[in-house]
Design an enzyme around this catalytic site. Structure first.
Site, mmCIF file in Angstrom:
data_model
loop_
_atom_site.group_PDB
_atom_site.id
_atom_site.type_symbol
_atom_site.label_atom_id
_atom_site.label_comp_id
_atom_site.label_asym_id
_atom_site.label_seq_id
_atom_site.Cartn_x
_atom_site.Cartn_y
_atom_site.Cartn_z
ATOM 1 N N LYS A 30 0.843 -1.213 0.000
ATOM 2 C CA LYS A 30 0.000 0.000 0.000
ATOM 3 C C LYS A 30 0.877 1.262 0.000
ATOM 4 C CE LYS A 30 -1.591 1.623 4.109
ATOM 5 N NZ LYS A 30 -1.404 3.027 4.467
ATOM 6 N N ASN A 31 1.845 1.286 0.914
ATOM 7 C CA ASN A 31 2.604 2.528 1.083
ATOM 8 C C ASN A 31 3.597 2.779 -0.045
ATOM 9 O OD1 ASN A 31 1.140 3.144 3.309
ATOM 10 N ND2 ASN A 31 2.674 2.449 4.801
ATOM 11 N N CYS A 85 -5.047 8.244 9.173
ATOM 12 C CA CYS A 85 -5.228 7.650 10.498
ATOM 13 C C CYS A 85 -4.766 8.619 11.591
ATOM 14 C CB CYS A 85 -4.431 6.355 10.610
ATOM 15 S SG CYS A 85 -5.228 4.958 9.802
ATOM 16 N N ARG A 129 0.817 14.913 12.424
ATOM 17 C CA ARG A 129 1.354 14.574 11.101
ATOM 18 C C ARG A 129 1.479 15.849 10.264
ATOM 19 N NH1 ARG A 129 -1.260 9.050 8.979
ATOM 20 N NH2 ARG A 129 0.768 8.856 7.993
ATOM 21 N N ASP A 183 4.680 0.708 11.870
ATOM 22 C CA ASP A 183 3.412 0.136 11.392
ATOM 23 C C ASP A 183 3.176 -1.283 11.919
ATOM 24 O OD1 ASP A 183 2.951 2.476 10.114
ATOM 25 O OD2 ASP A 183 3.497 1.780 8.121
ATOM 26 N N ARG A 190 -8.457 -0.035 4.803
ATOM 27 C CA ARG A 190 -7.560 0.935 4.173
ATOM 28 C C ARG A 190 -6.236 0.291 3.813
ATOM 29 N NH1 ARG A 190 -8.036 6.574 7.269
ATOM 30 N NH2 ARG A 190 -6.675 7.106 5.567
#
Ligand code: EPZ
Length: 426
Positions: free
Chosen positions: A22-23, A116, A121, A308, A404
């Site tokens: 995903k990232n 999230c 952030r 993560d 997600r």
């Protein structure tokens, strides 16, 4: 709202296949703007964050198509440079559009990104990178940022190896008219994958002696289709590795890259789990083993243990006898799962180190079925792991966080013998 119903207490046994990262995929989707032609991205997972970015690309004027695990994006006819909060509010990675839009239009207006809730952030390093590598007028208006100007090249020394800011700097650098240097940047495999994609687009990025560098390369719109395959998701693979060990099961994780998973492999081995790694397969055995806790697990930027996997690791360590301590230096407030894991029998609490920084203290034991609520993507994964371990029924409610970042997570756990179902409740 999704409700995960889990009948836990059975070891996970079997084989599971890792999907694409995903990232890595999210910034690559934004970077398709820098190719300005048809791109085919392979090994793409079906995730809501991915759908969000595809919708954003369509809003900007791109054509997109998602079939099987292949995404086709054509940004030739891009016609907007503004991104309202309606699009950026859903996903942190929408900040990845900043540099590509600037290159295509010389200006952009991007509302602050959502994502999230795992602590502060900010995007100050992203903006610093742009200032260092271009001649830009940057205006922040409380809701977002407006930028106008041109890339000039230059160097940027990052105060912290932020993943997103390094990616922003690489995208800003790759079609600069002059050479660029980015010192102290992030080294995550997802950043490297983005650099690989940018080079496939015609960029000339290299990584030499710890410094990201780029040589000038011309930007133009392409006719030929660019094909690129994203790397396997090391976080998804790590989540399954921890789940298998936590349930004292035995499993093979296929299609992963163990070389990029050394942090989690080290942790599993330190507890006494057996881990055997091949080129693209990881074998994890926790069966019939008495696994012990770990003195101190510290989440740091790559190649250390990843933030993560911090929450999934907490679920795992809650099953290992003795004490463990977990500290997240990347997102020092990413601890919302602690109280929820407690509802599933984990003896886990927030504590303070002598220096005052918070850490998680765990005393391992038996988990039990309970009710928890996922507060973010990885916290959700941690609760599912706890549910799979604890005897009895667990119910985890989730406002779409898990989807997600994990594709077909229930099917994958069921493939390992897990008894887990999801119900959409409204
Ligand atoms: C990426 O987020 C990932 N997201 C995150 O994964 C991951 O947790 C994080 O990197 C760290 O590995 C994506 O790739 C889409 P950072 P990012 O910039 O880029 C501070 C998941 O669960 N910082 O490396 O936003 C920041 O506050 C997600 O898949 C600034 O101070 O992370 C944080 O403490 C969640 N100023 C630290 O740096 C900035 O301008 C690391 O953030 C940028 C960051």
């Amino acid at each position: 709202m999704i409700q995960y119903v889990i009948d836990g207490g059975r070891p996970l046994i079997g084989t599971v296949l890792t999907g694409g990262s995903k990232n890595a995929l999210l910034p690559i989707l934004a970077a398709t703007i820098l190719y300005g032609g048809p791109c085919e991205i392979h090994r793409a997972p079906h995730l809501s964050d991915v759908e969000n970015l595809l919708e954003t690309l369509r809003y900007l004027g791109a054509k997109t198509h998602f079939c099987g695990d292949v995404i086709t994006v054509d940004t030739t006819s891009l016609n907007r440079y503004d991104l309202p909060a309606e699009y950026t509010g859903r996903c942190r990675a929408s900040i990845s559009f900043l540099a590509p839009l600037l290159l295509r239009f010389g200006r952009c207006s991007v509302a602050y990104p959502g994502g999230c809730a795992i602590g502060a952030r900010p995007i100050n390093y992203h903006l610093e990178a742009l200032r260092a590598l271009g001649n830009f007028r940057i205006t922040e208006n409380g809701c977002g940022v407006e930028v106008q100007g041109t890339f000039t090249g230059g160097s940027y020394s990052m105060p912290y190896p932020s993943v997103g800011a390094t990616e922003c700097a690489l995208m800003a650098a790759c079609f600069s008219p002059m050479p660029c240097r980015i010192e102290g940047g992030a080294l995550e495999p997802e950043v490297e994958d983005l650099a690989g994609f940018l080079n496939a687009c015609g960029g000339r990025i290299s990584f030499v002696k710890g410094i990201w560098q780029s040589e000038p390369a011309p930007f133009y719109l392409h006719d030929q289709t660019l094909r690129y395959t994203v790397i396997p998701d090391r976080i998804e693979a790590g989540t399954f590795a921890l789940a298998i060990a936590a349930t004292r099961g035995e499993g093979r994780i296929l299609g992963c890259n163990p070389a990029q998973m050394q942090g989690v492999i080290r942790l599993l081995r330190a507890t006494g789990a057996e881990v055997v790694s091949g080129q693209d397969v990881l074998l994890v055995r926790g069966r019939n083993r008495r696994l012990r806790g770990c003195d101190l697990v510290m989440a740091y930027p790559y190649p250390a243990f990843p933030t993560d996997l911090q929450a999934p690791a907490c679920a795992f360590l809650s099953t290992c006898y003795g004490k463990s301590a977990v500290l997240d230096t990347v997102f020092p407030m990413r601890y919302a799962h602690v109280s929820e894991l407690g509802k599933m029998g984990a003896r886990i609490a927030l504590a303070k180190a002598p220096g005052g920084e918070p850490y998680i203290s765990i005393l391992g034991g038996q988990l039990r079925g309970g009710r928890g609520e996922s507060t973010d993507l990885r916290a959700g994964a941690a609760l599912l792991i706890a549910g799979l371990c604890g005897k009895g029924r667990s119910v985890v409610t989730d406002r779409g966080f898990v989807a997600r970042g994990y594709e077909a997570i229930c099917e994958k756990f069921r493939g390992l013998g897990g008894r887990i179902w999801e119900n959409r409740i409204y």
